[in-house]
Design an enzyme around this catalytic site. Structure first.
Site, mmCIF file in Angstrom:
data_model
loop_
_atom_site.group_PDB
_atom_site.id
_atom_site.type_symbol
_atom_site.label_atom_id
_atom_site.label_comp_id
_atom_site.label_asym_id
_atom_site.label_seq_id
_atom_site.Cartn_x
_atom_site.Cartn_y
_atom_site.Cartn_z
ATOM 1 C CE1 TYR A 175 27.406 24.591 32.345
ATOM 2 C CE2 TYR A 175 29.212 24.574 30.589
ATOM 3 C CZ TYR A 175 27.767 23.845 31.328
ATOM 4 O OH TYR A 175 27.189 22.769 31.204
ATOM 5 C CD1 TRP B 26 29.959 24.792 37.859
ATOM 6 C CD2 TRP B 26 29.845 27.396 36.673
ATOM 7 N NE1 TRP B 26 28.255 25.274 37.741
ATOM 8 C CE2 TRP B 26 28.458 26.034 37.243
ATOM 9 C CE3 TRP B 26 29.825 28.280 36.062
ATOM 10 C CZ2 TRP B 26 27.901 27.426 36.471
ATOM 11 C CZ3 TRP B 26 29.687 28.944 35.991
ATOM 12 C CH2 TRP B 26 27.757 28.092 35.526
ATOM 13 C CD1 TRP C 122 33.908 20.925 38.578
ATOM 14 C CD2 TRP C 122 35.315 18.366 38.807
ATOM 15 N NE1 TRP C 122 33.380 19.786 37.930
ATOM 16 C CE2 TRP C 122 33.564 18.645 38.047
ATOM 17 C CE3 TRP C 122 36.048 17.405 39.107
ATOM 18 C CZ2 TRP C 122 33.083 17.701 37.442
ATOM 19 C CZ3 TRP C 122 35.485 16.733 38.609
ATOM 20 C CH2 TRP C 122 34.420 16.744 37.743
ATOM 21 C CG ASP C 123 34.355 23.900 35.429
ATOM 22 O OD1 ASP C 123 33.641 23.016 36.606
ATOM 23 O OD2 ASP C 123 33.855 23.857 34.449
ATOM 24 C CG ASP D 106 25.634 17.824 36.081
ATOM 25 O OD1 ASP D 106 27.025 17.941 36.903
ATOM 26 O OD2 ASP D 106 25.241 19.329 35.963
ATOM 27 N NE ARG E 185 22.520 20.905 29.489
ATOM 28 C CZ ARG E 185 24.253 21.609 29.417
ATOM 29 N NH1 ARG E 185 24.913 21.219 28.611
ATOM 30 N NH2 ARG E 185 23.712 22.773 30.573
ATOM 31 C CD1 TRP F 111 26.947 15.410 32.851
ATOM 32 C CD2 TRP F 111 29.602 14.482 33.277
ATOM 33 N NE1 TRP F 111 28.373 16.297 33.507
ATOM 34 C CE2 TRP F 111 29.815 15.553 33.291
ATOM 35 C CE3 TRP F 111 30.296 12.765 33.235
ATOM 36 C CZ2 TRP F 111 30.954 15.927 33.465
ATOM 37 C CZ3 TRP F 111 32.004 13.447 33.171
ATOM 38 C CH2 TRP F 111 32.253 15.393 33.680
ATOM 39 C CD GLU G 23 29.274 21.203 28.783
ATOM 40 O OE1 GLU G 23 29.073 21.474 29.680
ATOM 41 O OE2 GLU G 23 28.201 21.968 27.265
#
Length: 442
Positions: free
Chosen positions: A32, A36, A38-39, A173, A209, A366, A409
């Site tokens: 990344y 980003w 909200w990061d 995501d 992913r 997620w 992560e």
């Protein structure tokens, strides 16, 4: 396990220092490479404990990409010519919008609005209240503009519930919440614009992913937004993905509350955020609360139906103090159940998807793993309802995971998982940042 707090804190600070590129803190060293939304908020909280100037710089850089209509983009792209990420600025084509800034380049969607409560947290942590107050005065109108955008353009029925129009906007995501809506989208993969994913750099993690089918739908939606020139009214009429998400709206509620606090401190008229706050809490309880299941559902505006999926997103309205005490007690029962492993010594809290679901996947993004940012939000919510025992368990599990495996992560929720506990990319900034915030509490 035994944790050396000072050593863990130093390791976390090193992650943030190494991910700082001189203008903003990257979420991770390579996967990344840009900033980003909200990061940046979570990262600012961690930085504020030891480097408030950097925390403020992160937020200033993020808001340099804010659109004229108030929308705060999901990604603000950096200038590193070697930073390869899909979709990049050439794919988003943000210039199609009359609202987008000429520079920096940005994506054309947003993310959960954490910035209100992040600003208040920075003020709480600041030793120099005068400087912190000046920063609040600088940022307050920008965050107000973001919330005003959400309530103006993302609440078509003026009910106090904001919709997202892309899974990336929800921050989760490939959450099972989105499955039904995405599956109903009739798309022709051959008709999509050509693209090459950059998130599969690590072959070992490729299976963790989102699927190629997921990505085709993500790209379809971005292409639709481009064709609409990012005009909200046109997108609302054409977009088949319009979801009122309890995580997004729960975070919005907490940030509304923070804007009321900030506005009061600055002597501003707080009638507008007060109205937003009261309406969103009422609407979430009226429309999204599920008494039988003991959590908040998402709602599909396009298909006009609730989405009864058991994910931890349904617990996140705790952080915005949306439920009353009785509802919160019911939510605690759900968290303590076998659904989320609350009484299971073999599970790290809190999985993002019900462990009883047939398609739960312990290592797939997620769809089951533990994410530190959601644990932090859950912890804050539990503490607001005096549920300190469970809150401390969530905090301790999170710290144990990071001390044991590193600042990944996300994490496999099984205590005795085969192979590595940490998943995704390592040296992940928000994991390190929120670790620092927890450790500061002692």
């Amino acid at each position: 396990m035994d944790i050396d707090p000072q050593q863990l804190r130093e390791q976390a600070i090193a992650v943030l220092d190494n991910n700082w590129n001189g203008r903003f803190t990257k979420p991770a060293p390579s996967l990344y490479p840009h900033q980003w939304n909200w990061d940046a908020g979570f990262i600012a909280i961690g930085n504020a404990h030891h480097n408030l100037e950097r925390a403020m710089a992160d937020l200033r850089h993020l808001f340099s990409g804010q659109w004229a209509n108030g929308m705060l983009p999901q990604i603000v792209f950096g200038d590193d010519p070697n930073a390869r990420y899909f979709p990049g600025p050439d794919f988003w084509q943000g210039h199609r919008s009359a609202h987008a800034p000429q520079r920096p380049a940005t994506s054309g969607i947003s993310m959960p609005p954490v910035h209100g409560f992040v600003l208040w947290r920075l003020y709480e942590l600041a030793a120099d209240k005068s400087a912190a107050r000046a920063f609040l005065k600088e940022m307050y109108p920008k965050v107000m503009a973001l919330h005003r955008y959400l309530y103006t353009y993302r609440d078509p029925h003026e009910e106090g519930l904001v919709y997202i129009r892309h899974p990336w906007e929800g921050g989760t995501d490939n959450s099972p919440i989105w499955d039904a809506a995405l599956a109903r989208m009739a798309i022709d993969p051959d008709a999509l614009p050509p693209y090459e994913r950059k998130d599969l750099q690590n072959p070992k993690a490729a299976a963790h992913r989102p699927t190629q089918q997921d990505y085709d739908r993500y790209v379809y939606l971005v292409d639709l937004f481009r064709k609409c020139d990012y005009e909200d009214d046109a997108i609302f009429k054409a977009c088949p993905f319009l979801i009122q998400d309890p995580l997004f709206n729960g975070v919005l509620s907490w940030s509304n509350e923070a804007l009321i606090q900030i506005g009061s401190l600055l002597g501003e008229d707080i009638a507008e955020p007060l109205q937003w706050h009261e309406l969103t809490i009422w609407a979430m309880n009226d429309k999204l609360w599920d008494e039988e299941r003991g959590l908040y559902n998402a709602y599909d505006l396009y298909h006009d139906e609730l989405i009864p999926v058991h994910t931890s997103s349904g617990l996140m309205p705790l952080c915005g103090q949306v439920p009353d005490q009785e509802q919160a007690e019911r939510m605690l029962q759900v968290l303590e159940s076998s659904m989320f492993g609350g009484t299971d010594q073999g599970i790290w809290l809190c999985p993002t998807y019900s462990l009883l679901a047939q398609d739960v996947d312990y290592q797939k993004y997620w769809r089951g793993p533990v994410w530190i940012n959601l644990n932090w939000l859950l912890y804050q919510g539990l503490m607001r309802y005096d549920m300190a025992d469970m809150a401390q368990r969530v905090k301790q599990h999170s710290l144990d995971l990071m001390a044991r495996s590193g600042f990944y992560e996300y994490f496999d929720p099984r205590v005795d998982t085969p192979g590595e506990q940490g998943c995704g990319t390592d040296r992940f900034s928000w994991s390190a940042a929120l670790c620092i915030d927890w450790l500061a509490e002692g």
